[in-house]
Design a protein around this motif. Structure first.
Motif, PDB file in Angstrom:
ATOM      1  N   SER A   9       0.829  -1.206   0.000  1.00 50.02           N
ATOM      2  CA  SER A   9       0.000   0.000   0.000  1.00 50.02           C
ATOM      3  C   SER A   9       0.862   1.254   0.000  1.00 50.02           C
ATOM      4  CB  SER A   9      -0.914   0.020   1.237  1.00 50.02           C
ATOM      5  OG  SER A   9      -1.586   1.264   1.336  1.00 50.02           O
ATOM      6  N   ASP A  11      -0.259   4.150   0.579  1.00 47.59           N
ATOM      7  CA  ASP A  11      -0.898   5.185   1.393  1.00 47.59           C
ATOM      8  C   ASP A  11      -1.628   4.549   2.562  1.00 47.59           C
ATOM      9  OD1 ASP A  11      -2.155   7.690   2.196  1.00 47.59           O
ATOM     10  OD2 ASP A  11      -3.990   6.870   1.307  1.00 47.59           O
ATOM     11  N   SER A 258       0.591  10.397  -2.815  1.00 46.20           N
ATOM     12  CA  SER A 258      -0.291   9.408  -2.187  1.00 46.20           C
ATOM     13  C   SER A 258      -1.735   9.875  -2.137  1.00 46.20           C
ATOM     14  CB  SER A 258       0.189   9.105  -0.761  1.00 46.20           C
ATOM     15  OG  SER A 258       1.426   8.439  -0.773  1.00 46.20           O
ATOM     16  N   SER A 302      -0.367   6.749  -5.999  1.00 41.24           N
ATOM     17  CA  SER A 302      -1.189   5.695  -5.408  1.00 41.24           C
ATOM     18  C   SER A 302      -2.672   6.053  -5.499  1.00 41.24           C
ATOM     19  CB  SER A 302      -0.792   5.444  -3.947  1.00 41.24           C
ATOM     20  OG  SER A 302      -1.369   6.396  -3.081  1.00 41.24           O
ATOM     21  N   GLY A 324      -3.152   1.761  -2.999  1.00 43.23           N
ATOM     22  CA  GLY A 324      -3.065   2.253  -1.623  1.00 43.23           C
ATOM     23  C   GLY A 324      -4.372   1.986  -0.896  1.00 43.23           C
TER      24      GLY A 324
END
Length: 377
Positions: A9, A11, A258, A302, A324
């Protein structure tokens, strides 16, 4: 849904202890640090160094156990929101292995205008991040260093300190801090040089423009307009890094935007190329290649749910797309991560899925281990 899809991920967030600043700083300084106060079920007050504003809150719904006890707050408080041990169990259940972790209340530190206060706060928090978060799962958790950004000199010093204690990512605001020049200004050149030299990734989390973007629009459609509005700061930050020449001068420096989606990158790249060609007589500085090539080479993005994001890779050639989860936030995928991943990737080629769920993340954070192998079906 078929086999479990493991992903990294790009974020997520950690929720700081309510008394974090008082744990790690002298009381006189801690009293000036960001804090929140719930005013009602739908509103809270944010106070930063004597300045306050209110903002809307999502409604919290609680799930009750058989004896009436609260077992979790459904909207944005998963079981591991504050507990790293429980968090890792949540991640395992969701199929998330490595993850980038930004601050929560700490994101409001960009409103601090006292250079000494933010410098000392960043030093204290980054030491805490290593001991209380990263050390518990150093091959999985990538907390973002808090940065003092009121002077380039302080920013460079803390980036070097963060790298020295073992952090891998620094969190910058999408809007330049109060009283400073914008990210495309040459005054930040020492920071980009230090980041490239140490291999630190520059992280821009959307919504850190230095104001409460959640209330920019009122009236019909306001909630949707405000949500979309928060994404633009990340796009501007990436453009400034490219057009201002920072990424051209530092070709191994990597930037992560992000929670801002990913399909904007091909469009922005095309638009930047058009400006660079059609308005070339006005362009300064001149770059060694077209802006879109630099954007594609060094900027990573992301997304959570965007159904167009995989096509940014397989149809438009942008290789730095990252999934994310945005754990533990309301707009994240907690509780339905596997459903989301299957909806996004069941119809795409395996190499596309691999690149978005794991490969791009591994470019930025090669120290993070690979997820568990999925048994052959």
């Amino acid at each position: 849904m078929g086999e479990k899809i493991w992903t990294h991920s790009g974020d997520s967030h950690f929720l700081e202890p309510d008394d974090l600043w008082h744990q790690i700083m002298p009381k006189k300084q801690a009293d000036r640090m960001p804090r929140t106060e719930r005013l009602s079920e739908t509103e809270e007050r944010v106070t930063v160094d004597g300045k306050s504003f209110t903002r809307a809150l999502p409604k919290i719904e609680t799930a009750k156990g058989a004896s009436g006890e609260t077992i979790m707050e459904m909207s944005h408080r998963p079981p591991g929101a504050r507990d790293i041990g429980l968090r890792l169990k949540d991640l395992d259940n969701e199929g998330v292995w490595g993850e980038v972790m930004y601050q929560s209340i700490g994101l409001w530190c960009n409103l601090i205008e006292d250079p000494q206060l933010i410098k000392e706060a960043a030093r204290a928090e980054n030491e805490w991040l290593v001991s209380e978060i990263q050390s518990l799962a150093p091959d999985r958790l990538v907390p973002a260093a808090l940065m003092p950004l009121l002077t380039p000199e302080d920013a460079v010093a803390e980036l070097l300190h963060a790298a020295d204690i073992g952090l891998h990512l620094v969190s910058l605001t999408t809007g330049n801090p109060p009283g400073t020049r914008d990210w495309n200004d040459d005054s930040w050149e020492p920071l980009w040089a230090a980041a490239e030299e140490t291999g630190m990734v520059i992280g821009f989390h959307i919504g850190t423009d230095g104001e409460d973007q959640g209330s920019a629009f009122r009236g019909p459609g306001g909630a949707v307009l405000n949500y979309v509005q928060t994404t633009y700061g990340g796009q501007y930050a990436a453009m400034k890094m490219v057009a201002g020449g920072a990424l051209d001068r530092h070709p191994t420096l990597k930037v992560l935007v992000s929670e801002g989606g990913a399909s904007w990158v091909p469009f922005i790249g095309d638009r930047m190329n058009e400006a660079y060609r059609q308005h070339g007589t006005f362009v300064r500085p001149q770059l060694s290649m077209l802006p879109k090539e630099i954007l594609y080479r060094q900027v990573y993005a992301s997304f959570q749910h965007d159904e167009t994001a995989p096509a940014a890779l397989w149809a438009m050639g942008y290789q730095n797309v990252m999934f994310g989860s945005d754990y533990p936030h309301l707009e994240g995928t907690f509780g339905h991560t596997q459903k989301t991943l299957h909806e996004l990737f069941d119809e795409v080629r395996p190499e596309v899925r691999q690149r978005i769920t794991q490969g791009a993340f591994a470019d930025l954070f090669p120290h993070v281990s690979a997820p568990p192998a999925v048994p052959a079906s």
